[in-house]
Design a protein around this motif. Structure first.
Motif, short mmCIF file in Angstrom:
data_model
loop_
_atom_site.label_atom_id
_atom_site.label_comp_id
_atom_site.label_asym_id
_atom_site.label_seq_id
_atom_site.Cartn_x
_atom_site.Cartn_y
_atom_site.Cartn_z
N LEU A 37 38.20 59.73 44.09
CA LEU A 37 37.32 58.61 44.43
C LEU A 37 36.66 58.83 45.79
N ILE A 38 37.44 59.25 46.79
CA ILE A 38 36.87 59.44 48.13
C ILE A 38 35.83 60.57 48.11
N GLY A 39 36.19 61.71 47.50
CA GLY A 39 35.26 62.83 47.48
C GLY A 39 33.98 62.52 46.74
N ASN A 40 34.10 61.96 45.53
CA ASN A 40 32.92 61.60 44.76
C ASN A 40 32.06 60.58 45.49
N SER A 41 32.72 59.63 46.17
CA SER A 41 31.98 58.58 46.87
C SER A 41 31.15 59.12 48.02
N VAL A 42 31.71 60.08 48.75
CA VAL A 42 30.93 60.70 49.83
C VAL A 42 29.67 61.33 49.28
N LEU A 43 29.80 62.04 48.17
CA LEU A 43 28.64 62.69 47.57
C LEU A 43 27.63 61.67 47.09
N GLN A 50 33.02 45.58 49.05
CA GLN A 50 32.26 45.54 47.80
C GLN A 50 31.83 46.95 47.38
N ALA A 51 31.46 47.75 48.36
CA ALA A 51 30.96 49.09 48.05
C ALA A 51 32.01 49.94 47.34
N VAL A 52 33.27 49.86 47.76
CA VAL A 52 34.27 50.72 47.13
C VAL A 52 34.51 50.31 45.68
N ARG A 53 34.27 49.06 45.35
CA ARG A 53 34.38 48.63 43.95
C ARG A 53 33.23 49.17 43.13
N GLU A 54 32.05 49.17 43.69
CA GLU A 54 30.91 49.76 43.00
C GLU A 54 31.09 51.26 42.86
N LEU A 55 31.63 51.90 43.86
CA LEU A 55 31.87 53.34 43.79
C LEU A 55 32.93 53.67 42.74
N ASN A 74 31.65 51.34 31.92
CA ASN A 74 31.22 51.01 33.28
C ASN A 74 29.75 51.27 33.54
N THR A 75 29.09 51.93 32.59
CA THR A 75 27.65 52.15 32.72
C THR A 75 26.90 51.51 31.56
N GLU A 120 22.34 53.16 38.87
CA GLU A 120 22.04 52.97 40.29
C GLU A 120 23.28 52.53 41.05
N LEU A 121 23.40 53.05 42.28
CA LEU A 121 24.42 52.59 43.20
C LEU A 121 23.87 51.39 43.97
N ILE A 122 24.51 50.25 43.83
CA ILE A 122 24.11 49.04 44.56
C ILE A 122 25.37 48.52 45.25
N VAL A 123 25.47 48.73 46.54
CA VAL A 123 26.76 48.58 47.22
C VAL A 123 27.28 47.15 47.20
N ASP A 124 26.41 46.15 47.02
CA ASP A 124 26.90 44.78 46.95
C ASP A 124 26.79 44.21 45.54
N ARG A 125 26.79 45.09 44.54
CA ARG A 125 26.66 44.63 43.16
C ARG A 125 27.87 43.78 42.74
N LEU A 126 29.07 44.21 43.11
CA LEU A 126 30.30 43.59 42.61
C LEU A 126 31.00 42.78 43.70
N GLY A 127 31.46 41.62 43.33
CA GLY A 127 32.23 40.80 44.26
C GLY A 127 33.64 41.33 44.41
N VAL A 128 34.24 41.09 45.56
CA VAL A 128 35.58 41.62 45.83
C VAL A 128 36.60 41.04 44.87
N GLY A 129 36.45 39.79 44.49
CA GLY A 129 37.45 39.16 43.62
C GLY A 129 37.16 39.26 42.14
N SER A 130 35.98 39.76 41.77
CA SER A 130 35.60 39.70 40.35
C SER A 130 36.26 40.80 39.53
N GLU A 131 36.34 42.01 40.08
CA GLU A 131 36.95 43.15 39.39
C GLU A 131 36.41 43.31 37.97
N SER A 132 35.09 43.23 37.83
CA SER A 132 34.51 43.30 36.49
C SER A 132 34.46 44.72 35.93
#
Length: 418
Positions: free
Chosen positions: A261-267, A288-293, A332-333, A343-355
């Motif tokens: 997750l960390i490596g892919n997210s950096v890329l 929020q960003a780590v949930r989108e990632l 997930n896509t 698309e990566l949208i860093v505020d797409r997902l809420g922290v509590g939603s876990e969709s």
């Protein structure tokens, strides 16, 4: 008309084929958009139904009628038996695999999961944050020594792996000198390295028993001590073999997926400088960003599930006992759930939603999700804050990927820090 197996006329898709492994997002999208449910297979196993849309995958993961083992009255043998045979796995070692938490159903699953769930709640994980931040800061100092002059560094080996393996091993109680052994086991399983799996498994069985015995004599503030104390309080109904299976689950899942997750997210962030700029301007977006990632993360599919009765999924009736594989990447896509899903949208997902379904759903949802989120958030924010000019050291097309099924991850990630 409801589809049945007879209606699914296309040849089963080999999920381990080079085409699927090389382009999981594209190939899984093709399977999702097929006019009817597709069948798949791997390692010469039987045909399996493929749940691909978001709603299908969520149903398979959450419906209690789907088990991770074939029902007792099913003529279907466990698919894992075929995998073990394909890998020439020694039969005497197979029972050890059955004691892993995510390989159990019903009361066995509840009993094993209860032993460790308290240690990985959001509240307890939050108390670990200062330690995660300290480990991250130390690793960033080491990175600066290695690459502060512009020398390229491999982020996977120097940062993405050491952080989660140190955190989970400290939490569990694995001594530092044995962490490479546990990593070798995890790597062998993740890459389906048949010859290496038995050797590394035997080594970790010995290490697991050794640490259980030691904590009985010398208790410490770690999870192994808590497990052996809970075992004694419960009248030893939980066996040492089951405790070692829990260690396998925790240590492997606790560092492998987070490393990817960390490596892919950096890329991904380097490829989306507009979204990275948003995070630098507003660090409060990182949770929020780590949930989108993770939505776009490394896990391609979950373990097969077996219905206890005939169940309709996405217009197809899956007969009782027949395996169905939830394709996490496809779900997930799914544009019906996530508009513009690529698309990566860093505020797409809420922290509590876990969709998203990147950590699964239902009773088998990943126990370590809170820890993985925390580690990714601390690691990524720390990395891009310390090295704001971080960049690829090689052209994007030269990034080496591990072409193995199940996970999408870079083998190395050559970067320049300045």
């Amino acid at each position: 008309m409801t589809a049945t197996a007879e209606n699914l006329v296309e040849e089963p898709v080999d999920l381990f084929s080079p085409e699927v492994v090389a382009d999981p997002f594209g190939q899984h999208a093709r399977l999702r958009e097929a006019p009817t449910m597709m069948m798949g297979t791997f390692m010469g196993g039987p045909p399996m139904y493929l749940a691909t849309s978001y709603n299908e995958v969520r149903q398979v993961l959450t419906d209690p009628r789907f088990l991770v083992n074939p029902p007792a009255d099913s003529p279907m043998t466990d698919i894992r038996d075929g995998v073990f045979k394909h890998l020439e796995f020694p039969p005497e070692l197979v029972p050890w695999m059955a004691n892993i938490i995510n390989a159990a159903d019903g009361e066995d699953h509840t009993r094993l999961r209860k032993l460790v769930s308290y240690a990985l709640t959001a509240h307890r994980v939050n108390k670990l944050r200062p330690r995660v931040e300290k480990i991250t800061a130390d690793l960033l100092d080491e990175l600066e020594e290695l690459g502060g002059d512009g020398t390229p560094i491999d982020l996977v080996q120097t940062f993405c792996y050491p952080l989660p393996v140190t955190v989970i091993c400290e939490m569990v109680g694995i001594d530092e000198e044995h962490r490479d052994d546990w990593r070798a086991w995890g790597d062998a399983m993740a890459t389906m390295d048949g010859p290496a799996i038995p050797r590394t498994l035997l080594r970790c069985i010995d290490l697991g028993q050794e640490v259980l015995d030691r904590r009985r004599r010398e208790p410490k503030d770690d999870l192994v001590t808590a497990l052996v104390q809970a075992q004694a309080a419960d009248g030893n109904r939980v066996t040492d073999r089951e405790l070692i299976g829990i260690l396998f689950s925790l240590v492997t899942a606790g560092h492998q997926t987070t490393t990817y997750l960390i490596g892919n997210s950096v890329l991904i962030l380097l490829e989306n400088p507009d979204q990275l700029a948003r995070l630098k301007a507003d660090p409060s977006l990182w949770p929020q960003a780590v949930r989108e990632l993770q939505r776009l993360g490394p896990i391609q599919f979950g373990q097969p599930r077996f219905p206890t009765e005939d169940i309709e999924v996405g217009g197809t009736v899956i007969p009782a006992g027949e395996p169905v594989v939830p394709l996490i990447t496809a779900a997930n896509t799914d544009p019906r759930k996530f508009p513009n899903p690529e698309e990566l949208i860093v505020d797409r997902l809420g922290v509590g939603s876990e969709s998203h379904l990147g950590f699964g759903k239902g009773i088998h949802r990943c126990l370590g999700q809170h820890l993985a989120y925390q580690e990714a958030e601390v690691a990524l924010q720390g990395l891009f804050t310390r090295f704001p000019n971080l960049s690829l050291a090689v052209p994007r097309e030269e990034i080496p990927w591990i072409l193995r099924p199940g996970f999408t991850r870079t083998r190395d990630l050559p970067l320049k820090l300045v």
